[in-house]
Design a protein around this motif. Structure first.
Motif, PDB file in Angstrom:
ATOM      1  N   ALA A 163       0.911  -1.407   0.035  1.00  0.00           N
ATOM      2  CA  ALA A 163      -0.252  -0.203  -0.226  1.00  0.00           C
ATOM      3  C   ALA A 163       1.139   1.213  -0.099  1.00  0.00           C
ATOM      4  O   ALA A 163       0.509   2.239  -0.831  1.00  0.00           O
ATOM      5  CB  ALA A 163      -0.613   0.175   1.182  1.00  0.00           C
ATOM      6  N   GLU A 164       1.977   0.878   0.610  1.00  0.00           N
ATOM      7  CA  GLU A 164       2.702   2.238   1.030  1.00  0.00           C
ATOM      8  C   GLU A 164       3.750   2.157  -0.243  1.00  0.00           C
ATOM      9  O   GLU A 164       3.541   3.902  -1.148  1.00  0.00           O
ATOM     10  CB  GLU A 164       3.463   2.759   2.512  1.00  0.00           C
ATOM     11  CG  GLU A 164       4.541   3.193   2.255  1.00  0.00           C
ATOM     12  CD  GLU A 164       4.503   4.307   2.505  1.00  0.00           C
ATOM     13  OE1 GLU A 164       5.010   5.589   2.601  1.00  0.00           O
ATOM     14  OE2 GLU A 164       3.245   4.457   2.911  1.00  0.00           O
ATOM     15  N   ALA A 165       4.589   1.684  -1.368  1.00  0.00           N
ATOM     16  CA  ALA A 165       4.984   1.672  -2.528  1.00  0.00           C
ATOM     17  C   ALA A 165       3.478   2.492  -3.254  1.00  0.00           C
ATOM     18  O   ALA A 165       3.850   3.060  -4.302  1.00  0.00           O
ATOM     19  CB  ALA A 165       5.237   0.296  -3.021  1.00  0.00           C
ATOM     20  N   SER A 166       2.579   1.740  -3.037  1.00  0.00           N
ATOM     21  CA  SER A 166       1.401   2.364  -4.284  1.00  0.00           C
ATOM     22  C   SER A 166       0.784   3.488  -4.350  1.00  0.00           C
ATOM     23  O   SER A 166       0.928   4.379  -5.316  1.00  0.00           O
ATOM     24  CB  SER A 166       0.299   1.099  -3.919  1.00  0.00           C
ATOM     25  OG  SER A 166       0.172  -0.100  -4.435  1.00  0.00           O
ATOM     26  N   ARG A 167       0.879   3.976  -3.113  1.00  0.00           N
ATOM     27  CA  ARG A 167       0.806   6.115  -2.524  1.00  0.00           C
ATOM     28  C   ARG A 167       1.967   5.922  -3.035  1.00  0.00           C
ATOM     29  O   ARG A 167       1.712   7.523  -3.917  1.00  0.00           O
ATOM     30  CB  ARG A 167       0.978   6.003  -0.927  1.00  0.00           C
ATOM     31  CG  ARG A 167       0.254   7.061  -0.866  1.00  0.00           C
ATOM     32  CD  ARG A 167       0.388   7.597   0.881  1.00  0.00           C
ATOM     33  NE  ARG A 167       1.878   7.336   1.396  1.00  0.00           N
ATOM     34  CZ  ARG A 167       2.901   7.736   1.050  1.00  0.00           C
ATOM     35  NH1 ARG A 167       2.118   9.014   0.689  1.00  0.00           N
ATOM     36  NH2 ARG A 167       3.959   7.989   1.879  1.00  0.00           N
ATOM     37  N   LEU A 168       3.129   5.818  -2.945  1.00  0.00           N
ATOM     38  CA  LEU A 168       4.435   6.647  -3.501  1.00  0.00           C
ATOM     39  C   LEU A 168       3.602   7.116  -4.475  1.00  0.00           C
ATOM     40  O   LEU A 168       4.518   7.944  -5.306  1.00  0.00           O
ATOM     41  CB  LEU A 168       5.697   6.063  -3.183  1.00  0.00           C
ATOM     42  CG  LEU A 168       5.992   6.240  -1.637  1.00  0.00           C
ATOM     43  CD1 LEU A 168       7.018   5.342  -1.351  1.00  0.00           C
ATOM     44  CD2 LEU A 168       6.004   7.666  -1.472  1.00  0.00           C
ATOM     45  N   VAL A 169       3.915   5.768  -5.832  1.00  0.00           N
ATOM     46  CA  VAL A 169       3.591   6.083  -6.837  1.00  0.00           C
ATOM     47  C   VAL A 169       2.948   6.636  -7.380  1.00  0.00           C
ATOM     48  O   VAL A 169       2.670   7.916  -8.589  1.00  0.00           O
ATOM     49  CB  VAL A 169       3.379   4.487  -7.422  1.00  0.00           C
ATOM     50  CG1 VAL A 169       3.509   4.599  -9.035  1.00  0.00           C
ATOM     51  CG2 VAL A 169       5.315   3.421  -7.585  1.00  0.00           C
TER      52      VAL A 169
ATOM     53  N   LYS B 134      15.632   6.499   1.189  1.00  0.00           N
ATOM     54  CA  LYS B 134      14.259   5.636   1.206  1.00  0.00           C
ATOM     55  C   LYS B 134      13.349   6.921   0.903  1.00  0.00           C
ATOM     56  O   LYS B 134      13.228   8.219   1.625  1.00  0.00           O
ATOM     57  CB  LYS B 134      14.195   4.637   2.567  1.00  0.00           C
ATOM     58  CG  LYS B 134      14.546   3.347   2.967  1.00  0.00           C
ATOM     59  CD  LYS B 134      14.354   3.298   4.548  1.00  0.00           C
ATOM     60  CE  LYS B 134      13.770   3.478   4.973  1.00  0.00           C
ATOM     61  NZ  LYS B 134      12.366   2.235   4.235  1.00  0.00           N
ATOM     62  N   LEU B 135      12.383   6.739   0.542  1.00  0.00           N
ATOM     63  CA  LEU B 135      11.063   7.965   0.452  1.00  0.00           C
ATOM     64  C   LEU B 135       9.749   7.648   2.161  1.00  0.00           C
ATOM     65  O   LEU B 135       8.976   7.893   1.879  1.00  0.00           O
ATOM     66  CB  LEU B 135      10.823   7.410  -0.878  1.00  0.00           C
ATOM     67  CG  LEU B 135      11.243   8.043  -1.598  1.00  0.00           C
ATOM     68  CD1 LEU B 135      10.975   7.935  -3.196  1.00  0.00           C
ATOM     69  CD2 LEU B 135      11.277   9.017  -1.386  1.00  0.00           C
ATOM     70  N   SER B 136      10.375   6.320   2.680  1.00  0.00           N
ATOM     71  CA  SER B 136       8.752   6.135   4.076  1.00  0.00           C
ATOM     72  C   SER B 136       9.670   6.180   5.275  1.00  0.00           C
ATOM     73  O   SER B 136      10.934   5.399   5.628  1.00  0.00           O
ATOM     74  CB  SER B 136       8.244   5.167   3.536  1.00  0.00           C
ATOM     75  OG  SER B 136       8.228   3.833   3.586  1.00  0.00           O
ATOM     76  N   ASP B 137       9.001   5.959   6.138  1.00  0.00           N
ATOM     77  CA  ASP B 137       9.273   5.693   7.439  1.00  0.00           C
ATOM     78  C   ASP B 137       9.551   4.433   7.678  1.00  0.00           C
ATOM     79  O   ASP B 137       9.829   3.595   8.707  1.00  0.00           O
ATOM     80  CB  ASP B 137       8.714   6.711   8.208  1.00  0.00           C
ATOM     81  CG  ASP B 137       8.723   7.619   8.252  1.00  0.00           C
ATOM     82  OD1 ASP B 137       9.854   8.723   7.965  1.00  0.00           O
ATOM     83  OD2 ASP B 137       7.379   9.062   8.695  1.00  0.00           O
TER      84      ASP B 137
END
Length: 342
Positions: free
Chosen positions: A197-203, A311-314
């Motif tokens: 879900a986080e990878a999808s949000r970032l894209v 990295k782009l997330s926590d």
């Protein structure tokens, strides 16, 4: 710390019609998958001449990485030749004493991460005085991973009429119980689905998509066992009922065009979209994108040159293990199946 080599560790796939059934039996051994399901999946492979694209894509990616890292690269698989045990024996014979391991999965969870630890343990147990192996971390939120998929979504959208489309991200489904068990217990589990879900949000954020969906594909278990839903094909029906007429499907869960991509998306999902009269464009996986090779080189540099992780997330950078010694959090434990241990 010095390293002698890089082991590229992947899932494996058949490379001819006679390989298909034994490959599938390797994949499903001990999982109670009924023979009729194997018959069905075997026909998917035979539709493409019994050849999965995965091995050739891995070899091409390895060649791209060779020019970026100052280490010899070896290729081993979990389920088909070259088997990781044979590759590790080859590495030992070549004098390799300590190697990094790049698993071709960006995510956590049992099948996506911990099972690669088990591959390392199995291979080292099969090879006397085997090289030490250090597995690299998960990379679902690496800037190059996100950028590659973002450009792929833009390119797919350009093939659709107009600018009105829905972005739908897909990843391989897993049993709900396995997803719940994935991740440090204190974090509440569900590491795999949360990372997807986080990878999808970032894209989606990178391409400026106001809305997007995360769905699942390629389930293979018995119908009475709950798996992550909704399935991509069922979701196309739901979107159509809501008035959506164009979709970009992004296989965010895959780093290359596995058979699950070319069959479940390019064949089954595309055919359903055509039946509904929906515009359908499938975004490319990283495949031979030069940024994917750069990503691998950066993960290697974290170990050989103390480069800081990008990295782009926590989310924590889990998954890095030595000789298959599982993460200190003991996350992603395999879920005991009914009848297991008998």
């Amino acid at each position: 710390m010095s390293y002698d080599a890089l082991l590229w560790l992947s899932f494996g796939g058949p490379e001819g019609p006679d390989d298909v059934r034994p490959f599938l039996e390797n994949v499903t051994r001990g999982r109670g998958v009924p023979p009729e399901r194997l018959d069905e999946v075997e026909q998917h492979y035979q539709h493409f001449g019994g050849v999965s694209p995965i091995n050739a894509l891995n070899r091409a990616a390895i060649e791209a990485v060779r020019g970026l890292v100052d280490l010899p690269i070896y290729f081993g698989n979990r389920n088909w030749h070259p088997m990781v045990e044979d590759t590790l024996a080859e590495m030992k014979a070549a004098g390799v004493r300590r190697a990094l391991v790049f698993p071709t999965s960006a995510y956590g969870g049992y099948s996506a991460c911990r099972q690669y630890d088990e591959d390392v343990l199995r291979a080292r147990a099969a090879v006397e005085d085997a090289p030490e192996l250090v597995k690299l971390r998960q990379f679902f939120d690496h800037p190059l991973f996100v950028a590659s998929f973002a450009d792929a979504v833009r390119a797919a959208a350009a093939r659709l009429p107009g600018d009105d489309y829905r972005v739908v991200f897909t990843a391989h489904s897993v049993p709900v119980s396995a997803d719940k068990a994935a991740g440090p217990p204190e974090a509440g589990g569900h590491l795999y689905s949360r990372q997807v879900a986080e990878a999808s949000r970032l894209v989606a954020e990178a391409v400026g998509a106001a809305d997007h969906d995360v769905v699942w594909q390629s389930r293979s278990g018995p119908p009475q066992v709950p798996w992550l839903e909704p399935d991509i094909v069922d979701h196309l029906d739901t979107l159509y009922d809501k008035g959506v007429r164009n979709v970009v499907v992004c296989p965010i869960g895959f780093v290359s065009d596995h058979l699950e991509v070319v069959w479940d998306l390019d064949t089954e999902a595309r055919e359903r979209a055509q039946e509904l009269g929906m515009g359908f464009a499938r975004a490319a996986t990283p495949n031979d994108d030069p940024r994917f090779a750069e990503l691998v080189a950066e993960l290697v540099a974290e170990h050989v040159a103390d480069a800081p992780p990008r990295k782009l997330s926590d989310f924590p950078a889990l998954g890095c293990t030595v000789d298959g010694a599982f993460c200190a959090t003991r996350c992603c434990e395999p879920v005991k199946r009914p009848g297991a241990g008998r």
